[in-house]
Design an enzyme around this catalytic site. Structure first.
Site, PDB file in Angstrom:
ATOM      1  CG  HIS A 144      -0.744   1.730  -3.281  1.00  0.00           C
ATOM      2  ND1 HIS A 144      -2.021   1.538  -2.762  1.00  0.00           N
ATOM      3  CD2 HIS A 144      -0.442   0.571  -3.920  1.00  0.00           C
ATOM      4  CE1 HIS A 144      -2.451   0.330  -3.073  1.00  0.00           C
ATOM      5  NE2 HIS A 144      -1.517  -0.271  -3.785  1.00  0.00           N
ATOM      6  CG  ASP A 157      -2.291   0.647   0.908  1.00  0.00           C
ATOM      7  OD1 ASP A 157      -2.264   1.881   0.756  1.00  0.00           O
ATOM      8  OD2 ASP A 157      -3.329  -0.033   0.828  1.00  0.00           O
TER       9      ASP A 157
END
Length: 375
Positions: A214, A191
């Site tokens: 991310h 993430d």
């Protein structure tokens, strides 16, 4: 596990017992060792309280969590929690292994608001004057680390290790804090490498390599009416390798918060095959689960985006999608040199809406092709 605690010379067989004894000694510096080897730890909470003397935790071995978090004494808590501690240092070259592989398979939080709560590997709350260095945090079931309501905390030579498919495993989540540094570190996760929440001030992120993950994100912001301003966020001299984003600001549309986001500096960044190298998204609405009829009420201002180089696998290199009701102010874009490496030919560009940037130096791809103010 046999631990050795310096200062008052106590041998411990329990990690929890050693930490409790450390916080009980109010006028002595303490050092707790975890020796080389692999050790299973069910759960621990260190609460400093009124104890202001320094505490050092030296992890030389590998601490391993249970694969099944239901075996923890408090299944709804975090794995390792440090609260209300001043002058805390964690170091030693060791590993905190959350054993999250089975939990990732069961995680449906991307579509289920009532999903099971999973533990964070290392939860830091209300800590001050703290250094976390030369430690690896690995395979958490949830966020790898959070740092909440804290001041003057430095992460240095800090390593997060988790595969790209690990769900909801933000490397370091920071919010409601001041004077936080993340420097000289490697964050590999599934993430956000670093996620920044509201009421954040004076964060310095430098020489961090991110990927997989991310990217580095401010937000999402604005969903809660009580959220507070974000200011003074610097991301400099960092590298992004095959990440979903580079640096990103995301705010919710049709949301109650009216906070300000200011003094953002994204400079000297290298992108390697990155999607969305630089993006301000004030219509953030994952999985289209929100209402976009009203624009974001968050004002973004004083932003510098300078010296961005490398490659992008999306055709929009810099996206400045600002709010129609609160256009971005005082945005400078300077010296962009990013090539497209997608498999399909595309006209690479920068996109601007509801913003009038100042452009300086080289612009590859060309200056924003969308109107400076959208209708």
């Amino acid at each position: 596990m046999i631990l050795y605690m310096m200062s008052f010379k106590c041998y411990c067989r329990s990690f929890t017992k050693c930490l409790k004894e450390a916080t009980a000694k109010k006028h002595e510096s303490k050092k707790v060792f975890i020796p080389p080897g692999k050790w299973t730890l069910s759960q621990v909470v260190l609460v400093g309280g009124t104890n202001k003397s320094p505490i050092e935790l030296v992890v030389q071995g590998t601490l391993e969590a249970y694969s099944d978090s239901r075996r923890m004494p408090n299944p709804d808590g975090q794995w390792i929690t440090i609260n209300y501690v001043n002058h805390f240092t964690l170091y030693g070259g060791g590993v905190l292994d959350g054993k999250g592989q089975e939990a990732w398979k069961q995680n449906d939080c991307n579509k289920n608001k009532n999903c099971a709560k999973l533990p964070i590997n290392l939860s830091l709350n209300f800590i001050n004057n703290t250094i976390i260095r030369d430690i690896t945090v690995k395979d958490s079931k949830n966020f790898q680390v959070n740092c909440i309501s804290s001041h003057n905390v430095t992460f240095q030579h800090f390593h997060v290790s988790a595969p790209g498919e690990s769900i909801n495993t933000d490397g370091i989540h920071i919010a409601r804090s001041t004077s936080i540094k993340v420097i000289d570190s490697i964050i590999e996760t599934g993430d956000d490498c670093i996620s920044i929440g509201d009421e954040s001030k004076d964060y310095h992120i430098q020489n961090v390599t991110c990927g997989p993950g991310h990217g580095i994100s401010i937000g999402s912001l604005g969903k809660g009416a009580e959220e507070k301003d974000v200011s003074g966020i610097t991301v400099i001299d960092c590298k992004f390798k095959q990440t979903q984003n580079g640096v990103r600001v995301k705010t919710w549309p049709s949301a109650p918060a009216t906070l300000k986001v200011s003094d953002l500096h994204f400079e000297n960044l290298i992108m390697e095959n990155v999607s969305n190298p630089v993006i301000i998204d004030q219509e953030y609405c994952p999985w289209n689960l929100c209402d976009k009829k009203d624009p974001s009420k968050i004002q973004i201002s004083n932003v510098s985006i300078k010296n961005i180089k490398g490659t992008s696998n999306t055709k929009e290199v810099v996206i400045l999608a600002c709010s129609k009701s609160h256009p971005c102010k005082d945005v400078t874009v300077a010296n962009i040199d990013v090539s497209y490496v997608g498999s399909v030919a595309a006209n690479v560009t920068n996109i601007c809406s509801n913003v009038q940037p100042t452009f300086v130096g080289k612009q590859n791809p060309p200056l924003c092709t969308a109107p400076a103010q959208s209708a």
